[in-house]
Motif scaffolding. Structure first.
Motif, PDB file in Angstrom:
ATOM      1  N   ALA A  85      -2.326  -5.158   4.851  1.00 29.17           N
ATOM      2  CA  ALA A  85      -1.129  -4.752   4.088  1.00 29.17           C
ATOM      3  C   ALA A  85       0.118  -5.421   4.651  1.00 29.17           C
ATOM      4  O   ALA A  85       0.315  -5.483   5.860  1.00 29.17           O
ATOM      5  N   SER A 134      -3.312  -4.011   9.648  1.00 28.35           N
ATOM      6  CA  SER A 134      -2.431  -4.499   8.578  1.00 28.35           C
ATOM      7  C   SER A 134      -1.902  -5.874   8.973  1.00 28.35           C
ATOM      8  O   SER A 134      -2.057  -6.317  10.115  1.00 28.35           O
ATOM      9  N   ILE A 139       3.703  -0.960   3.802  1.00 26.98           N
ATOM     10  CA  ILE A 139       3.012   0.331   3.777  1.00 26.98           C
ATOM     11  C   ILE A 139       4.048   1.406   3.461  1.00 26.98           C
ATOM     12  O   ILE A 139       4.942   1.681   4.275  1.00 26.98           O
ATOM     13  N   LEU A 144      -5.327  -0.009   4.184  1.00 22.32           N
ATOM     14  CA  LEU A 144      -4.238  -0.562   5.008  1.00 22.32           C
ATOM     15  C   LEU A 144      -4.542  -1.971   5.520  1.00 22.32           C
ATOM     16  O   LEU A 144      -3.618  -2.679   5.972  1.00 22.32           O
ATOM     17  N   VAL A 199       0.845  -1.196   0.000  1.00 22.26           N
ATOM     18  CA  VAL A 199       0.000   0.000   0.000  1.00 22.26           C
ATOM     19  C   VAL A 199       0.881   1.248   0.000  1.00 22.26           C
ATOM     20  O   VAL A 199       1.765   1.390   0.852  1.00 22.26           O
ATOM     21  N   ILE A 244      -2.152   1.131  11.740  1.00 22.47           N
ATOM     22  CA  ILE A 244      -1.642  -0.080  11.073  1.00 22.47           C
ATOM     23  C   ILE A 244      -2.039  -1.352  11.821  1.00 22.47           C
ATOM     24  O   ILE A 244      -1.598  -2.448  11.458  1.00 22.47           O
ATOM     25  N   THR A 299       0.612   4.996   0.709  1.00 21.50           N
ATOM     26  CA  THR A 299      -0.332   5.936   1.310  1.00 21.50           C
ATOM     27  C   THR A 299       0.228   7.357   1.362  1.00 21.50           C
ATOM     28  O   THR A 299       1.370   7.568   1.765  1.00 21.50           O
ATOM     29  N   VAL A 325       6.835  -0.830   7.402  1.00 20.45           N
ATOM     30  CA  VAL A 325       6.609   0.555   7.003  1.00 20.45           C
ATOM     31  C   VAL A 325       7.833   1.109   6.273  1.00 20.45           C
ATOM     32  O   VAL A 325       8.971   0.947   6.730  1.00 20.45           O
ATOM     33  N   GLY A 332       2.271  -4.962   9.066  1.00 20.66           N
ATOM     34  CA  GLY A 332       2.856  -4.273   7.909  1.00 20.66           C
ATOM     35  C   GLY A 332       4.209  -3.632   8.173  1.00 20.66           C
ATOM     36  O   GLY A 332       4.399  -2.940   9.171  1.00 20.66           O
TER      37      GLY A 332
END
Lengths: 322, 322, 322
Positions: free
Chosen positions: A235, A269, A238, A232, A174, A266, A176, A274, A272
């Motif tokens: 995910a 997620s 991210i 999210l 994702v 998150i 964002t 980052v 996820g």
């Protein structure tokens, strides 16, 4: 490879990632490849990771590197064809670039968009002028609309994380949008979208407030959503990044709601990871809690900039030796 | 050696001086020691001798050096923990430093005090943040309160002069305050005091006007006097330097009397050798007649900056090879 | 060669041109000549070709190069003897230059005239101070009144064009003044005149509007004309350059008529090759049509800057090895 401006200049992204990982495992394995070859690096804009990682990569290939801060150590360049140069620009790219082609074997250029004239920025006039007039291979160290060395490093990092964390081989990625204090270029977002789409091995979602739509040729293939929370969900990766508007070009339309990423955001997620290209405005784009957690890949991404640059430079050196 | 910020980081000052003198006699004797090692030099402030001598020293050890002018080629850094970064600082040291640790084997950093907030400056927050987050050996190229490469070069110079002029093995060294046109850091004075005290082989006197007392932890061990003429009597070495007030922090209290060093002032010294770290304001801090005389050691001090840097870098390289 | 400031420092111009052409044919033939030797490059003013070509030349001779942007990475220098330094200049050349002599084997310096005080500029005080106090060979990277590396590259280019186009061995060379938007130094014009006269192998004409007479010691030997059209007749080489007035020093007296070079202007030349040192203000000094035509030698001139610098540095290295 004759130029490296975009994912479209790369025939085989997985094998370029592989080449980078081989340099990461053995940085000096090709230290004779660049012997007697010279890399000229022109910076028309500030840079830290790109500047340093490119120099380190070139050194590891045995190249000589010369850094030139245009307009700072030198002077402002003119890019307009047919200009009567009676203003503040001292030299035309038509005259400067061929000389760089005489002095160097590869030219690397960093330039930013003006964020005022969209068609000028998106024509990539400046870097194309360098390519046209220099006559040697050119590497983009970020241009008006793309940042390919960043995106390659990003994919290397994703590739490593998939292997290390035994994630799904087709992860959910994702991208964002995040808030910022001033209007930024769309380069990193465009470029990441372009590379993830070209790579093709991800379920790719882009989420941003209305008004922040990116140029479609880069995002085609991704799912676009204005609902960050929904995007999210589940995910694996991210990627957080601010950009200014493409439609109402260079502006910062009101975004409503909370877009800064924090731990709560998150939670849904898939644990996820980052990512961010740096520099990051802490507690504006991303919270400290995320950046300082083990889920953050930002330092790894930046570290991988060396190997991305080394793979690209090596590919050009090998092509020119043929 | 894992860090070089202060005399306290050095186990054995005489042997470090000895190492420097061996490089002076044979600059290239360890030219393979730094092969495939990279030194990153970050300058947050201007520099001439430090910048140039560090590069020369690293070259002589076979290292690759990359120079980065922060905030000039890059952007302003944030050092405050937990800051909401919505101002002019673009990147947090927490994010920048680990990357430098990825790119380089040794990091060298130059930073100055703000001279406004004494406790902030004396906490050495900035350079400690680099050490904390970079994760590689760090060399101070001058920090908020100390300038250790300068002090090491100063002691090398004293050591050589003792041998050359067959001075007393325990010479009288006087550090004297000098006038200046603007408030300067206390770094060089603090650092010289700290190193001479740690070295322990001198009769050490510090003289300055009232109001210019230095931080006691650096000066403990020295005799402090407000009578410059008395202090200079029988001096073998006279180190001249301006600094701003530590007590009324960063100000320039009126100093009364004549404090600029000239030939008349040093008549009662023991043919005192005159030292200064440079740059020097001629005829403000020191008269031309002294600087241009054979008693001046200032060029030798500056020349010895190369060997000081080379000994320190070599010591770090050797430690990391173990 | 101990210094390279002027044609007068060169014993045998044709053999220096020959040496440059040998490096052009085989750039790395002397790559061990500069081993363990260090070139310090001080820039007191902006520079592109000079900066880059000098670094490339030194690398090809195996030297280490250190670049220092004075007053930018460092601070402003004082050049006045006996000055009480209570102003903005932080360091005297008397103190800075000897240290550069300690750190480097050859010093290269770039400085511009102030264009306010003619006798100060024409005394070449600044570069002579560096020579006096550094104690090592000094190369001018352009000084207040001359630009010898440019002129050497210009003669190399003329030499090549004579051979390539089978021009008369004693060609007609015309130096013509051109308009500009601001007052420029006389350096390039002075220097080109000096070198062409010293070389002696041309029929040499200088043309400019009244009020733009150059200093006679440089131009003696050339025919001076205020009639540009007459001067350009039958010219084999046309060197275009703006300069400000020498008489009414640093001003831009009205020039009347059309002085910008275009195709019509050169119709009566002998298919004249057009030269310029760059940077050039297109359509102010010279028309696009000339610069973009095959008659333009400007890129070749700039390319030859590398070989000029390499021949000069090599000559100094060889002299110091004796």
């Amino acid at each position: 490879m004759k130029q490296f401006l975009s994912a479209q200049d790369v025939q085989d992204i997985p094998s370029l990632i592989q080449s980078a990982l081989e340099y990461k495992a053995n940085p000096w394995k090709d230290e004779m490849l660049g012997k007697h070859k010279k890399l000229g690096c022109l910076f028309m804009n500030p840079s830290m990771r790109t500047r340093l990682s490119t120099q380190v990569a070139a050194q590891q290939l045995g190249m000589e590197t010369v850094i030139f801060n245009v307009g700072h150590e030198g002077w402002a360049l003119e890019f307009e064809d047919g200009a009567t140069m009676n203003g503040t620009n001292v030299e035309h790219v038509k005259d400067a670039a061929p000389i760089l082609g005489h002095y160097f074997d590869i030219l690397a250029v960093r330039t930013f968009p003006g964020l005022k004239d969209r068609s000028a920025d998106y024509s990539e006039h400046i870097i194309h002028q360098f390519i046209h007039y220099a006559g040697i291979p050119v590497i983009s160290l970020e241009s008006a609309t793309l940042h390919p060395l960043q995106s390659l490093a990003d994919l290397i990092t994703v590739h490593e994380a998939i292997a290390q964390h035994t994630l799904a081989s087709k992860p959910k990625i994702v991208l964002t949008w995040a808030p910022h204090v001033k209007p930024l270029p769309q380069c990193v977002a465009n470029s990441f979208a372009q590379w993830v789409n070209a790579w093709g091995a991800a379920d790719f979602v882009i989420t941003h407030p209305k008004g922040y739509e990116l140029e479609p040729s880069f995002t085609n293939g991704a799912t676009i959503s204005h609902d960050q929370d929904a995007a999210l969900k589940d995910a694996d990766f991210i990627y957080v990044k601010n950009w200014s508007a493409y439609e109402d070009y260079g502006t910062m339309p009101g975004h409503g709601g909370e877009w800064m990423l924090n731990n709560k955001k998150i939670e849904q997620s898939n644990n996820g990871k980052v990512m961010h290209c740096l520099p990051v405005r802490r507690n504006v784009e991303l919270s400290d809690e995320i950046l300082d957690s083990s889920n953050s890949l930002v330092t790894k991404q930046a570290g991988n900039r060396v190997w991305a640059a080394q793979a690209v430079i090596a590919s050009m050196l090998k092509a020119s030796n043929k």
